[in-house]
Design an enzyme around this catalytic site. Structure first.
Site, short mmCIF file in Angstrom:
data_model
loop_
_atom_site.label_atom_id
_atom_site.label_comp_id
_atom_site.label_asym_id
_atom_site.label_seq_id
_atom_site.Cartn_x
_atom_site.Cartn_y
_atom_site.Cartn_z
N GLY A 77 -1.75 -0.95 17.99
CA GLY A 77 -2.17 -1.62 19.05
C GLY A 77 -3.04 -2.73 18.72
N PRO A 91 -17.04 14.05 -8.09
CG PRO A 91 -19.23 13.16 -8.53
CD PRO A 91 -18.47 14.40 -7.93
CB ALA A 132 -2.27 -10.09 12.33
N GLY A 192 2.23 -1.05 8.80
CA GLY A 192 3.17 -0.19 8.39
C GLY A 192 4.35 -0.26 9.43
CG PHE A 214 -3.67 8.40 -3.68
CD1 PHE A 214 -2.39 8.17 -3.09
CD2 PHE A 214 -3.34 8.34 -5.16
CE1 PHE A 214 -1.01 7.92 -3.86
CE2 PHE A 214 -2.48 8.01 -5.84
CZ PHE A 214 -1.29 7.75 -5.25
CE LYS A 215 -6.75 6.64 4.72
NZ LYS A 215 -5.50 6.48 4.63
CE LYS A 259 -2.12 1.38 3.75
NZ LYS A 259 -2.04 3.21 4.00
CB ALA A 313 2.70 1.38 15.00
N GLY A 331 -4.15 -0.92 11.57
CA GLY A 331 -4.13 -0.70 12.93
C GLY A 331 -3.58 -1.94 13.82
O1 3DU Z 1 0.00 2.32 11.84
P1 3DU Z 1 0.81 1.70 10.76
O2 3DU Z 1 2.13 2.22 10.78
O3 3DU Z 1 0.88 0.14 10.83
O4 3DU Z 1 0.25 2.31 9.41
C1 3DU Z 1 -1.09 2.08 9.06
C2 3DU Z 1 -1.47 2.60 7.65
O5 3DU Z 1 -2.68 2.39 7.22
C3 3DU Z 1 -1.11 3.97 7.55
O6 3DU Z 1 -0.47 3.95 6.04
C4 3DU Z 1 -2.37 4.76 7.56
O7 3DU Z 1 -2.30 5.80 6.45
C5 3DU Z 1 -3.33 3.66 6.89
N1 3DU Z 1 -4.67 3.66 7.55
C6 3DU Z 1 -4.71 3.68 8.79
O8 3DU Z 1 -3.83 3.64 9.67
C7 3DU Z 1 -6.19 3.77 9.36
C8 3DU Z 1 -7.09 4.03 8.53
O9 3DU Z 1 -8.41 3.82 9.19
C9 3DU Z 1 -7.11 3.98 6.95
C10 3DU Z 1 -5.77 3.72 6.73
#
Ligand code: 3DU
Length: 220
Positions: free
Chosen positions: A173, A68, A176, A190, A62-63, A35, A171, A168
């Protein structure tokens, strides 16, 4: 479009091209998809999407959250660069989402409920409606929080056989196997991987946890 092997989607939020490439080379076999979000695109340039797409399916996170026509333009650019799918917000409404679905051939994941604490303020109260809209619009799936597995279970009831991808873990909390047990198909991870001094072994450890969970689920 995505492999269904380790169930791990790497959130590659590093900003340097060399670091991004080396993590994918090292840990790639343990990843079902990569991603890519704004930090890497802004740091390394959009061609990084094409480069990583040569060895792994890429989801462009890219959220997307616009009218549209602008959504369509963003999705077309992401797909032309080699993305296998994109992530869009749902709160912009069904016409905006429809533009993403049409421009990607249905390869859109819709953010239903965000995983961070602030995700409870606006996304949680609306996530069930957004999930239904994603299903009606012909999206590929939704994004639901590994930090609140009970919400994944509820959203799974709404989306049926759509894919649920769940950030989520690590990092933020979440765990998996808890997210998968609640109904997620893939976890998005991430920092727990890319901030490790040994990203491959960090990914392998989570892949082992997931494999054990899936094996036990099959036999029980
Ligand atoms: O917390 P991490 O470092 O594992 O990264 C989580 C990734 O997922 C990060 O790229 C963030 O932009 C994305 N993300 C969320 O963390 C939460 C959401 O609701 C949607 C996307």
């Amino acid at each position: 479009m995505m492999r269904e092997n380790t169930r791990i989607i790497l959130a590659l939020d590093v900003t340097q091209r060399a670091k991004a490439i080396s993590i994918v080379q090292e840990a790639g076999e343990l990843l079902d998809a990569v991603k890519i979000n704004w930090p890497l695109v802004l740091g390394a340039g959009p061609r990084i999407i094409t480069e990583i797409a040569e060895s792994s399916p890429v989801i462009c996170d890219f959220k997307i959250a616009d009218i549209p026509n602008t959504n369509r333009l963003i999705v077309e650019q992401a797909m032309a660069l080699g993305a296998s799918a994109v992530i869009a917000h749902g709160f912009t409404g069904s016409d905006s989402l429809k533009a993403c679905v049409d421009a990607s051939g249905g390869r859109v994941f819709v953010v239903a409920e965000m995983s961070h604490p602030g995700g409870k303020e606006f996304t949680a109260p609306n996530s069930e409606r957004i999930a239904s809209m994603a299903k009606e619009a012909g999206a590929m799936g939704i994004v639901a929080p590994a930090t609140r597995p009970e919400r994944i279970s509820r959203l799974r009831e709404i989306v049926g056989d759509l894919k649920i991808i769940s950030p989520g873990v690590g990092a933020q909390g979440g765990k998996a196997s808890d997210a998968l047990a609640a109904g997620a198909d893939f976890v998005i991870i991430g920092r727990a991987i890319y901030e490790s001094s040994t990203p491959k072994s960090a990914a392998a450890e989570i892949a082992d946890e997931i494999r054990d969970f899936l094996r036990n689920r099959k036999t029980s």
